[in-house]
Write a protein that holds these residues in place. Structure first.
Motif, mmCIF file in Angstrom:
data_model
loop_
_atom_site.group_PDB
_atom_site.id
_atom_site.type_symbol
_atom_site.label_atom_id
_atom_site.label_comp_id
_atom_site.label_asym_id
_atom_site.label_seq_id
_atom_site.Cartn_x
_atom_site.Cartn_y
_atom_site.Cartn_z
ATOM 1 N N SER A 48 9.217 4.742 -2.592
ATOM 2 C CA SER A 48 7.850 4.312 -2.856
ATOM 3 C C SER A 48 7.754 2.787 -2.820
ATOM 4 N N PRO A 49 6.766 2.244 -2.147
ATOM 5 C CA PRO A 49 6.594 0.777 -2.138
ATOM 6 C C PRO A 49 6.460 0.198 -3.542
ATOM 7 N N LEU A 50 5.915 0.976 -4.485
ATOM 8 C CA LEU A 50 5.767 0.488 -5.851
ATOM 9 C C LEU A 50 7.113 0.342 -6.558
ATOM 10 N N LEU A 51 8.105 1.121 -6.122
ATOM 11 C CA LEU A 51 9.345 1.233 -6.881
ATOM 12 C C LEU A 51 10.584 0.923 -6.049
ATOM 13 N N GLN A 52 10.404 0.210 -4.947
ATOM 14 C CA GLN A 52 11.532 0.019 -4.050
ATOM 15 C C GLN A 52 12.484 -1.099 -4.503
ATOM 16 N N ASP A 53 12.083 -1.916 -5.476
ATOM 17 C CA ASP A 53 12.985 -2.960 -5.970
ATOM 18 C C ASP A 53 13.604 -2.526 -7.293
ATOM 19 N N LYS A 54 14.852 -2.878 -7.493
ATOM 20 C CA LYS A 54 15.585 -2.398 -8.658
ATOM 21 C C LYS A 54 15.074 -2.995 -9.966
ATOM 22 N N GLU A 55 14.453 -4.201 -9.931
ATOM 23 C CA GLU A 55 13.950 -4.792 -11.173
ATOM 24 C C GLU A 55 12.819 -3.942 -11.767
ATOM 25 N N LEU A 108 9.613 -7.014 -14.836
ATOM 26 C CA LEU A 108 8.440 -6.786 -13.987
ATOM 27 C C LEU A 108 7.972 -8.086 -13.335
ATOM 28 N N LYS A 109 7.968 -9.153 -14.113
ATOM 29 C CA LYS A 109 7.559 -10.454 -13.565
ATOM 30 C C LYS A 109 8.557 -10.927 -12.512
ATOM 31 N N LYS A 110 9.832 -10.656 -12.740
ATOM 32 C CA LYS A 110 10.856 -11.028 -11.768
ATOM 33 C C LYS A 110 10.652 -10.281 -10.457
ATOM 34 N N ALA A 111 10.134 -9.042 -10.570
ATOM 35 C CA ALA A 111 9.876 -8.227 -9.378
ATOM 36 C C ALA A 111 8.591 -8.642 -8.665
ATOM 37 N N GLY A 112 7.856 -9.608 -9.247
ATOM 38 C CA GLY A 112 6.642 -10.078 -8.598
ATOM 39 C C GLY A 112 5.357 -9.510 -9.150
ATOM 40 N N TRP A 113 5.441 -8.689 -10.213
ATOM 41 C CA TRP A 113 4.236 -8.131 -10.813
ATOM 42 C C TRP A 113 3.590 -9.162 -11.732
ATOM 43 N N ARG A 114 2.262 -9.146 -11.764
ATOM 44 C CA ARG A 114 1.521 -10.024 -12.651
ATOM 45 C C ARG A 114 0.544 -9.200 -13.472
ATOM 46 N N ARG A 115 0.511 -9.469 -14.779
ATOM 47 C CA ARG A 115 -0.335 -8.666 -15.652
ATOM 48 C C ARG A 115 -1.756 -9.240 -15.697
ATOM 49 N N ARG A 168 0.546 -6.552 -7.803
ATOM 50 C CA ARG A 168 1.220 -7.471 -6.891
ATOM 51 C C ARG A 168 0.809 -7.089 -5.467
ATOM 52 N N THR A 169 1.078 -7.950 -4.530
ATOM 53 C CA THR A 169 0.753 -7.687 -3.138
ATOM 54 C C THR A 169 1.969 -7.080 -2.439
ATOM 55 N N ILE A 170 1.764 -5.906 -1.837
ATOM 56 C CA ILE A 170 2.832 -5.213 -1.131
ATOM 57 C C ILE A 170 2.420 -5.050 0.322
ATOM 58 N N ASP A 171 3.189 -5.636 1.228
ATOM 59 C CA ASP A 171 2.876 -5.575 2.660
ATOM 60 C C ASP A 171 1.443 -6.050 2.936
ATOM 61 N N GLY A 172 1.029 -7.088 2.203
ATOM 62 C CA GLY A 172 -0.289 -7.665 2.410
ATOM 63 C C GLY A 172 -1.425 -6.935 1.731
ATOM 64 N N VAL A 173 -1.097 -5.900 0.957
ATOM 65 C CA VAL A 173 -2.139 -5.102 0.298
ATOM 66 C C VAL A 173 -1.997 -5.241 -1.213
ATOM 67 N N PRO A 174 -3.065 -5.635 -1.935
ATOM 68 C CA PRO A 174 -3.004 -5.695 -3.398
ATOM 69 C C PRO A 174 -2.746 -4.288 -3.971
ATOM 70 N N GLU A 179 21.262 -0.133 -10.096
ATOM 71 C CA GLU A 179 20.233 0.255 -9.124
ATOM 72 C C GLU A 179 19.082 1.009 -9.796
ATOM 73 N N SER A 180 19.389 1.812 -10.818
ATOM 74 C CA SER A 180 18.379 2.499 -11.641
ATOM 75 C C SER A 180 17.442 3.424 -10.865
ATOM 76 N N ASN A 181 17.952 4.046 -9.805
ATOM 77 C CA ASN A 181 17.180 5.119 -9.170
ATOM 78 C C ASN A 181 17.230 6.386 -10.017
ATOM 79 N N LEU A 182 18.305 6.539 -10.763
ATOM 80 C CA LEU A 182 18.464 7.665 -11.674
ATOM 81 C C LEU A 182 18.848 7.115 -13.040
ATOM 82 N N ILE A 183 18.048 7.466 -14.043
ATOM 83 C CA ILE A 183 18.291 6.997 -15.407
ATOM 84 C C ILE A 183 18.845 8.181 -16.194
#
Length: 574
Positions: free
Chosen positions: A328-335, A391-398, A405-411, A534-538
């Motif tokens: 998922s684009p929302l969850l593709q980064d490990k942070e 979350l902030k490290k991953a580029g998310w802003r509250r 955050r913007t993913i592939d040019g899309v908010p 990696e945290s794909n499985l907790i």
């Protein structure tokens, strides 16, 4: 509905009393089954309950001692001897000379070859076995004895020491009385499977073996095991009777694997937990497993029941975990995944959801396996402050709508769905706690209760964000390539969370091949550390099996391995 359940339960006991195969009282172990076996076909059995029964009727070359969790010989007289040459490995077995079928004929290497042909043959419902034993290339017979044979295998992994002897051996005289495939070599069956689907021999054999009678007929559900199927009333009861003059009793001294005590076993099929608990309290059932937590705790405090039953909260290898969709684009980064992992406090989950009956874990290995578990890893704790940092490290802003955050040019907004199997109260409570903690952090989460088959469909199509599920493991196999290698992160592959990278792939490959236990332990500990990073499985906790066993059973053997007890070792006082 409750009245209807009680009425059905009363009718069940009436039927059980009226259909006893013998007018003479026989000491009987009575076990509750939560589900009808559906099919007792040894190739295409219905479910785990069916397999539990089949293990008493059919036998394999090797078995596992449920008390010691060690591999032991069963039909084989000893563990196999192993030799390796280039890319091949060879496992040599000898069948016990006492081993016999019900017609008095000896169990031979030809029966083993026949069984492998059924595992790999066309037109048969053998999908669950074919790939599992695909590494077996051929079988070589001894010119001196029908008891000796060698399995030729591709490559080598330590798990083969068990797998080469872990399939049912079928009576060829009964399954193939005409000898339709007797002269067809196993290697040919394996290499020419598709073309053999057109052969008259396999067509005729398949017509015979695919009949419903092989799934439930007492005259056909027969193996070399100690018990025979006496009767099966669908949805009510299954009777097993110990065979007279069973061959295993003639082995002296009798090894633990061949020690069989109960004369008769009655499996009472009671799907409703409340009705099953009532049957247990009425002492109409001697054993019930996976008792609902509230009922289990209440019964343990009941003085009358404490004198009639022994209660066990036995750890299992069933691992509850949270899966996160790395596709998922929302969850593709490990942070982001690491942040979500901090919303599930394991200690609180075990206390509130499991009533204390669970073992916390930070890795896929059970903590009681001290050689391979990574003790430096810590179980997840609730830490919303650290989650925000990640979350902030991953580029998310509250903002006032949550996190974006913007993913592939899309908010994009961080809005998630978490699914679990519908009807599983523990998973539902776990999802509710995650939803509550996520909401406090500003992350909206929708809970989806989904039927089991639909969960598989959603996972395979990657149509999910998070899911809660159980992974059933064991202490014998640590080959995780089929489920977590990146080569499986493709359409139809089993790596549904997109876990892994070239480094973890190399670790998996080394773990599968490593024989040195010290080196294997080091590799497994590093792999667990990588999985937590990696945290794909907790990984959350290993479930406990809540059991009640009648005090009329002397020193019952309970186990972390399924089904959680060894009924063959149950000795009744009266």
């Amino acid at each position: 509905m409750r009245k209807r359940n009680l009425w059905c339960l009363g009718l069940l006991f009436l039927v059980l009393g009226s259909c006893s195969p013998s007018p003479t009282p026989v000491p009987t172990v009575r076990i509750r089954l939560a589900q009808d076996p559906e099919s007792l076909h040894p190739l295409s059995y219905g479910n785990a309950h069916a397999l539990q029964l089949l293990n008493l009727v059919y036998q394999s070359l090797l078995t596992v001692n449920l008390s010691t969790e060690k591999v032991e010989p069963l039909l084989a007289i000893a563990l196999p001897t192993v030799t390796r040459k280039d890319s091949l490995s060879f496992f040599t077995f000898r069948i016990r000379p006492e081993a016999r079928w019900d017609n008095g004929q000896p169990v031979t290497a030809q029966d083993v070859a026949f069984s492998l042909k059924l595992v790999q043959g066309p037109l048969l419902e053998n999908e669950r076995f074919r790939a599992h034993y695909g590494f077996i290339r051929d079988i070589h017979f001894s010119t001196d004895s029908l008891s000796y044979f060698t399995l030729e295998c591709s490559g080598y992994t330590p798990e083969m020491n068990l797998l080469t002897g872990d399939f049912f051996v079928f009576p060829s005289y009964q399954f193939d009385p005409e000898g339709l495939i007797q002269k067809i070599p196993f290697a040919l069956v394996k290499s020419k499977r598709d073309s053999l689907a057109h052969s008259p021999a396999f067509k005729k054999l398949a017509d015979r073996l695919n009949q419903a009678s092989f799934a439930r007929d007492t005259a056909l559900v027969k193996g070399s095991g100690p018990y025979q199927l006496v009767s099966w009333q669908s949805g009510q009861a299954v009777f097993l009777q110990k065979k007279k003059d069973w061959w295993g009793a003639n082995v002296k001294p009798t090894p633990a694997a061949l020690q069989v005590l109960p004369e008769r076993i009655l499996y009472q099929i009671i799907p409703d937990d409340a009705a099953a608990v009532m049957a247990l309290k009425a002492k109409q059932v001697d054993l019930m497993e996976n008792i609902p937590l509230v009922s289990f705790q209440e019964m343990k405090q009941d003085q009358g029941l404490k004198s009639s039953f022994n209660f066990f909260g036995t750890t299992t290898y069933d691992l509850v975990f949270l899966g996160i969709n790395g596709f998922s684009p929302l969850l593709q980064d490990k942070e982001t995944r690491q942040a979500l992992a901090l919303l599930l406090p394991v200690s609180q989950l075990i206390k509130t959801v499991q009533g204390g009956y669970a073992t916390p874990t930070a890795g896929v290995i059970h903590p009681k396996d001290k050689a391979f578990y990574n003790p430096s890893l810590k179980a997840q704790t609730y830490d919303p402050q650290k989650a925000q940092v990640l979350l902030k490290k991953a580029g998310w802003r509250r903002n006032n709508k949550g996190w974006s955050r913007t993913i592939d040019g899309v908010p994009s907004q961080l809005r998630l769905r978490i699914m679990h199997r519908a009807g599983n109260a523990a998973f539902e409570n776990l999802a509710l706690l995650f939803q509550q903690n996520a909401k406090a952090l500003g992350i909206p989460v929708q809970i989806q209760g989904v039927e089991g088959s639909q969960i598989s469909d959603k996972l395979n199509s990657r149509d999910y964000h998070l899911y809660i599920r159980t992974l059933s493991g064991n202490p014998f196999s640590y080959n995780f390539i089929p489920i977590w290698h990146t080569s499986e992160a493709v359409e139809g592959g089993r790596n549904v969370t997109n876990f892994g990278n070239p480094y973890t792939d190399r670790l998996l490959e080394k773990i599968a091949d490593e024989e040195n236990l010290i080196q294997k332990a080091s590799l497994l500990r590093e792999f667990q550390a990588q999985m937590q990073t990696e945290s794909n499985l907790i990984f959350l906790y290993f479930e406990h099996n809540t059991l009640a066993i009648s005090s009329q059973i002397i020193n019952p053997v309970v186990s972390s391995l399924k089904p959680g007890y060894d009924v063959q070792k149950f000795k009744l006082k009266n």
